[in-house]
Design an enzyme around this catalytic site. Structure first.
Site, short mmCIF file in Angstrom:
data_model
loop_
_atom_site.label_atom_id
_atom_site.label_comp_id
_atom_site.label_asym_id
_atom_site.label_seq_id
_atom_site.Cartn_x
_atom_site.Cartn_y
_atom_site.Cartn_z
N SER A 7 39.44 33.69 33.78
CA SER A 7 40.50 33.77 32.78
C SER A 7 40.08 33.00 31.54
CB SER A 7 41.79 33.17 33.35
OG SER A 7 41.59 31.78 33.60
N ASP A 29 39.70 38.13 33.30
CA ASP A 29 41.06 38.27 33.83
C ASP A 29 42.08 37.99 32.73
OD1 ASP A 29 42.96 38.72 35.83
OD2 ASP A 29 42.97 36.63 36.47
N ASP A 64 45.56 42.78 29.08
CA ASP A 64 46.92 42.66 29.60
C ASP A 64 47.91 42.84 28.46
OD1 ASP A 64 49.29 42.18 30.85
OD2 ASP A 64 48.83 40.14 31.49
N GLU A 69 47.35 46.73 32.57
CA GLU A 69 48.48 46.31 33.41
C GLU A 69 49.74 47.01 32.92
OE1 GLU A 69 50.98 42.27 34.57
OE2 GLU A 69 48.80 42.22 34.64
N GLY A 95 50.22 32.13 41.39
CA GLY A 95 50.51 30.79 41.89
C GLY A 95 50.83 30.75 43.38
N SER A 155 47.11 36.32 46.76
CA SER A 155 46.73 35.31 47.73
C SER A 155 47.73 35.30 48.87
CB SER A 155 46.67 33.92 47.08
OG SER A 155 45.50 33.79 46.28
N ASN A 200 43.29 40.66 43.61
CA ASN A 200 43.02 39.39 42.95
C ASN A 200 43.45 38.20 43.81
OD1 ASN A 200 42.32 41.05 40.82
ND2 ASN A 200 43.50 39.91 39.30
#
Length: 356
Positions: free
Chosen positions: A50, A83, A105, A142, A199, A235, A275
């Site tokens: 990023s 990213d 994005d 996106e 997050g 995640s 991701n």
């Protein structure tokens, strides 16, 4: 093996029906962990950075660490992906720095906080595609705002995330709008909104169909079968690492991520890029906390960083295996960006087949 484009790796993944985890990197230990796991499992790699990662590590340092990975692991195809590019200018800078894939994005305005109009998203993404495809670089767009269906709020990661309450329509990608978006932009991959978020704090309880719209992936894939789908904020937030962090003084409230079996379901429905960032952070943080606590006289940071690297490597290896990547590294023959550019110019970039 040289750096390759995202399009090439995801085309291969679509042809063989697997997904590729895309790991965010910020430092040497993370890159080591990912590349060691890739070598062990013979998996293709997507390293993504990023704007926050480039600011933290320094653009030149980050670039040369990735080039070192290419040199150290010549049999592994590696994509270097930007990213969440906030503007065409950010994407252009990443390309100049050697990135072989960029994400524009446009779901958010350039401040990375304000939801943008559909027209704005189309225009900036189209411009990035024109620039990138002319030199063989892949583009991810996106559509929809990444955020929680449970709270109506977006998680923040490296300063990226919509502010304020978002409607359910804003938090879910519409298949027909996705079809129009792809037709007007020409993106190679599309990040879709299905209830995932950035997050560690994704879900307050194990996700259900009300909070994680996995079933919508198949409908989007049916609308744009030749565009690779991307799951952001994916995640899985391993509970064992949360327990270790808490045991050694950390303060993280109850939280849940995207279950691996739900990601596998998404892969079967057409997802090709997944991701992952938080899982590596949790594993490394837990390992370092434990190392410092159990060896209070140790002052060599390499010992704790080695524990952190090994813990991250185990997470990465598990994801390569669970998503079906293992064994595919040597099956991907690198295509130079110049050749990819010719394919784009001739409208012959290999299309992604329908989901198996």
């Amino acid at each position: 093996m040289a750096l390759v484009s995202l399009r090439q790796v995801l085309d291969h993944a679509a042809e063989h029906g697997f997904g590729v985890p895309a790991f965010n990197v910020n430092n040497l230990e993370q890159i080591h962990a990912i590349m060691e796991a890739a070598e062990e499992t013979q998996s293709p790699v997507i390293l993504q950075a990023s704007a926050g990662a480039r600011k933290y590590a320094g653009e030149a340092y980050l670039r040369h660490m990735v080039l070192a990975a290419v040199e150290a692991h010549p049999g592994i195809p590696i994509v270097l992906h930007q990213d969440h590019g906030a503007s065409p200018a950010v994407c252009q800078q990443a390309i100049r720095s050697g990135f072989t894939s960029v994400m524009m994005d446009g779901s958010l305005k350039e401040d990375s906080k304000t939801p943008a109009s559909y027209e704005y998203n189309v225009e900036v993404t189209r411009r990035v595609c024109e620039l990138s495809h002319s030199i063989g670089v892949s583009v991810e767009g996106e559509l929809g705002c990444l955020g929680s269906l449970e709270t109506g709020e977006a998680g923040q990661e490296d300063g990226v995330g919509a502010e304020g309450k978002l409607s359910r329509d804003m938090l879910l990608t519409d298949p027909e709008q996705a079809r129009d978006f792809v037709a007007h932009t020409g993106v190679d991959a599309l990040a879709i909104a299905i209830g995932t978020s950035h997050g560690a704090y994704k879900f307050s309880r194990k996700p259900t169909g009300e909070t994680l719209a996995i079933e919508s992936i198949a409908r989007i894939h049916a609308a744009i079968p030749n565009t690779h789908l991307v799951m952001h904020g994916s995640s899985s937030v391993p509970q064992e690492w949360l327990d270790i962090i808490r045991k050694y003084g950390g303060d993280i409230k109850e939280t849940y991520g995207v279950p691996v079996d739900e990601i596998q379901r998404g892969i079967r429905s057409g997802v090709r890029k997944i991701n992952i960032d938080t899982d590596i952070r949790l594993a490394m943080t837990g390992a370092m906390r434990r190392s410092f606590a159990e060896q209070p006289r140790e002052f060599d940071p390499r010992k704790a960083l080695m524990d952190a690297k090994n813990s991250a490597r185990a997470i990465v290896k598990a994801r390569f295996e669970a998503f079906g990547c293992a064994g595919h590294a040597t099956r991907i023959k690198p295509v130079a960006l110049e050749q990819m550019a010719r394919r784009y110019a001739e409208h012959l970039a290999k299309p992604a087949p329908a989901s198996s």
